[in-house]
Scaffold this active site. Structure first.
Site, short mmCIF file in Angstrom:
data_model
loop_
_atom_site.label_atom_id
_atom_site.label_comp_id
_atom_site.label_asym_id
_atom_site.label_seq_id
_atom_site.Cartn_x
_atom_site.Cartn_y
_atom_site.Cartn_z
N GLU A 36 0.93 -1.17 -0.10
CA GLU A 36 0.01 0.05 0.05
C GLU A 36 0.83 1.03 0.01
O GLU A 36 0.96 1.97 1.18
CB GLU A 36 -0.87 -0.01 1.42
CG GLU A 36 -1.70 -1.48 1.38
CD GLU A 36 -2.32 -1.39 2.85
OE1 GLU A 36 -2.17 -0.84 3.59
OE2 GLU A 36 -3.66 -1.85 2.68
N PRO A 37 1.50 1.57 -1.20
CA PRO A 37 2.38 2.74 -0.93
C PRO A 37 1.51 3.81 -1.25
O PRO A 37 0.80 3.99 -1.96
CB PRO A 37 3.19 2.63 -2.39
CG PRO A 37 2.53 1.68 -3.23
CD PRO A 37 1.56 0.67 -2.33
N ARG A 65 3.81 19.67 7.46
CA ARG A 65 4.38 18.63 7.91
C ARG A 65 5.62 19.14 8.70
O ARG A 65 6.18 18.45 9.71
CB ARG A 65 5.09 17.73 6.62
CG ARG A 65 3.89 17.02 5.97
CD ARG A 65 4.18 16.20 5.02
NE ARG A 65 5.05 14.95 5.57
CZ ARG A 65 6.38 14.90 5.27
NH1 ARG A 65 6.85 15.73 4.65
NH2 ARG A 65 7.00 13.92 5.73
N TYR A 96 5.93 17.74 12.46
CA TYR A 96 6.99 16.56 12.63
C TYR A 96 8.32 16.74 11.96
O TYR A 96 9.22 15.90 11.83
CB TYR A 96 6.62 15.15 12.53
CG TYR A 96 5.70 14.54 11.43
CD1 TYR A 96 4.62 14.18 11.50
CD2 TYR A 96 6.13 14.92 9.88
CE1 TYR A 96 3.58 14.11 10.37
CE2 TYR A 96 5.41 14.50 8.90
CZ TYR A 96 4.12 14.14 9.28
OH TYR A 96 3.31 13.80 8.10
N CYS A 134 -0.19 32.59 11.62
CA CYS A 134 0.20 33.25 12.90
C CYS A 134 0.43 32.26 13.88
O CYS A 134 -0.21 31.72 14.84
CB CYS A 134 -1.01 34.16 13.60
SG CYS A 134 -1.28 35.37 12.51
N GLU A 135 1.85 31.57 13.60
CA GLU A 135 2.35 30.34 14.72
C GLU A 135 3.84 30.72 14.31
O GLU A 135 4.41 30.91 13.43
CB GLU A 135 1.93 29.14 14.24
CG GLU A 135 0.56 28.49 14.61
CD GLU A 135 0.66 28.25 16.07
OE1 GLU A 135 1.71 27.98 16.50
OE2 GLU A 135 -0.46 28.17 16.52
C1 LIG Z 1 -0.48 5.53 5.92
C2 LIG Z 1 -0.76 4.28 5.34
C3 LIG Z 1 -0.31 3.78 4.36
C4 LIG Z 1 0.72 4.56 3.36
O1 LIG Z 1 1.67 4.88 4.14
P1 LIG Z 1 3.02 5.62 3.04
O2 LIG Z 1 4.06 6.05 4.22
O3 LIG Z 1 2.43 7.06 2.61
O4 LIG Z 1 3.46 4.42 1.90
C5 LIG Z 1 -0.52 2.63 3.94
N1 LIG Z 1 -1.34 1.65 4.82
C6 LIG Z 1 -1.91 1.85 6.12
C7 LIG Z 1 -2.57 1.16 6.76
C8 LIG Z 1 -1.44 3.37 6.38
O5 LIG Z 1 -2.00 3.94 7.43
#
Ligand SMILES: *Cc1c(COP(=O)(O)O)cnc(C)c1O
Length: 421
Positions: A280-281, A319, A323, A350-351
């Site tokens: 899941e990229p 971001r 972090y 304003c931060e």
């Molecule tokens: C956020 C997330 C991703 C994608 O993460 P990347 O760091 O963007 O690749 C895939 N699967 C799950 C369950 C996530 O929470």
């Protein structure tokens, strides 16, 4: 190796046409990345699927491109699923994640069709079961496991205390078996397999190797001792990109091939009936093909810093404030000049924490100069807010020398639309 970016004269033209801040995505580069995944994440012994983690950046245009390139989707809310459905994605293409899906979100997904729900805990499974029973609709179910491997950038650890909010700890064998039994006892639900996701911006592919070892150890045990067969295994996302010149992530090709070969070895050695492997990229699909254009405004010097202020900031990219994410930028107006100055690039919100880049290397920069920040394509727009009533920037996709607007700029009126008083 330097960071790539679109043709400066095209960028100037786009800034003139749409104004700044402006987000620009290189569509061709996104398609090439998607193809690098689909071509290298393949096996002769099981099926594979690449799921785009849509939370990284979602609109109907990117969803359409992902579908054309043969990707599936990971979604984590009713809103993401709604957008994917609007883009024409069927439920079969969608894996629905999240640790606290609401009954309404789950019902809507059942109504969309027969997809996959990744259940995060036992309460959620019971909720899914009761909705399946009342709607009499089928759904494939994966259980999210917490393998006790946690990885972020260079560090990855096997955590002893498995106290993340996501998933069932892989130690809890009895609880997991009882969840599988609940799924199999329900006539509308099918137990598909397990899911895990170990972190984000993971620069060491060894972390994925550790995840694979732990997951297959568990799947092997489920198969040998408990007669539970896993059809689908989803290893999550977390693949790293280059934000700065110092980042050196492995190529998509090498990570995909390593994951495939490690999994093939496990499946063969353990003689497992695995049917489908998934990843899941999110970030790595859109992150480094997206850029933000800003116009430099006022400057200011303190004893230790020279500030350049930009016409956006933490509202369009939280971001760095959230972090301490690091970015690289360049001055498009003075693209030929050596970046021999160090500026602090700060936003207009304003931060005090609204600093995009603490030490940006740029040539001498003047009000009105066009600045490009690299690799803002993931978790920039999707995390954008209206803080200080700044409208979200427009998004343009470029394709060679042509371009198209895919999201228009959010106007003051758009922001007033919710105001019912
Ligand atoms: C956020 C997330 C991703 C994608 O993460 P990347 O760091 O963007 O690749 C895939 N699967 C799950 C369950 C996530 O929470």
């Amino acid at each position: 190796m330097s960071l790539t970016y679109p043709d400066p004269s095209l960028l100037k033209e786009l800034a003139g046409e749409y104004g700044t801040p402006l987000m620009v995505y290189d569509e061709d580069a996104i398609r090439q990345t998607m193809r690098a995944y689909t071509e290298n994440f393949r096996s002769d012994i099981f099926e594979t699927a690449v799921l785009y983690a849509s939370k990284a950046f979602l609109c109907t245009a990117i969803a359409g491109i992902a579908m054309e390139e043969g990707l599936h989707f990971d979604a984590v809310s009713g809103g993401e699923i709604y957008c994917l459905a609007k883009a024409g994605a069927s439920a079969e293409r969608i894996h629905f994640h999240g640790n606290n899906k609401t009954p309404g979100e789950i019902e809507d997904f059942f109504r969309l069709g027969h997809g996959h729900i990744i259940v995060d805990n036992e309460d959620e499974l019971k909720l899914v079961r009761s909705i399946a029973n009342s709607l009499k609709q089928p759904m494939d179910i994966l259980i999210r496991l917490n393998p006790g491997v946690e990885a972020h950038t260079h560090e990855y650890i096997a955590t002893a205390t498995k106290d993340s909010k996501f998933g069932i700890s892989i130690d809890k064998t009895d609880a997991i078996i009882s969840m599988v039994n609940i799924i199999e006892a329900c006539p509308y639900l099918t137990f598909a397999g397990f899911h895990s996701h170990i972190g984000s911006q993971i620069l060491e592919s060894e972390a994925f190797a550790m995840e694979i070892r732990v997951m297959f150890e568990f799947i092997g045990m489920m198969h040998d001792r408990h007669g539970i067969d896993v059809r689908d295994l989803d290893l999550g996302g977390g693949f790293a990109i280059r934000y700065t010149h110092e980042d050196n992530p492995p190529s998509t090709e090498s990570v995909c091939r390593r994951i495939i070969s490690l999994c093939e070895e496990e499946v063969t050695r353990r003689n497992l009936p695995l049917k489908r492997l998934m990843i899941e990229p999110g970030r790595s699909i859109v992150g480094d093909s997206g850029y933000t254009l800003y116009t430099a405004g006022c400057r200011k010097s303190t004893d230790s810093r020279e500030y350049v202020f930009i016409d956006g900031g933490m509202a369009d990219n939280i971001r760095p404030a959230l972090y301490e994410a690091e970015y690289t930028c360049r001055n498009i107006t003075r693209n030929d000049e050596a970046p021999d100055r160090t500026y602090t690039l700060a936003g207009k919100c304003c931060e005090s924490g609204d600093i995009l880049i603490k030490e940006a290397r740029l040539p001498e920069t003047f009000p009105g100069d066009l600045l490009l920040v690299h690799a803002t394509g993931a978790y920039g727009y999707s995390m954008a807010s209206n803080y200080n009533r700044l409208g979200r920037p427009p998004v343009v996709f470029i394709n060679g020398s042509s371009h198209r607007l895919v999201l228009r700029r959010e106007t003051y009126e758009d922001m007033m639309n919710l105001d019912v008083e």
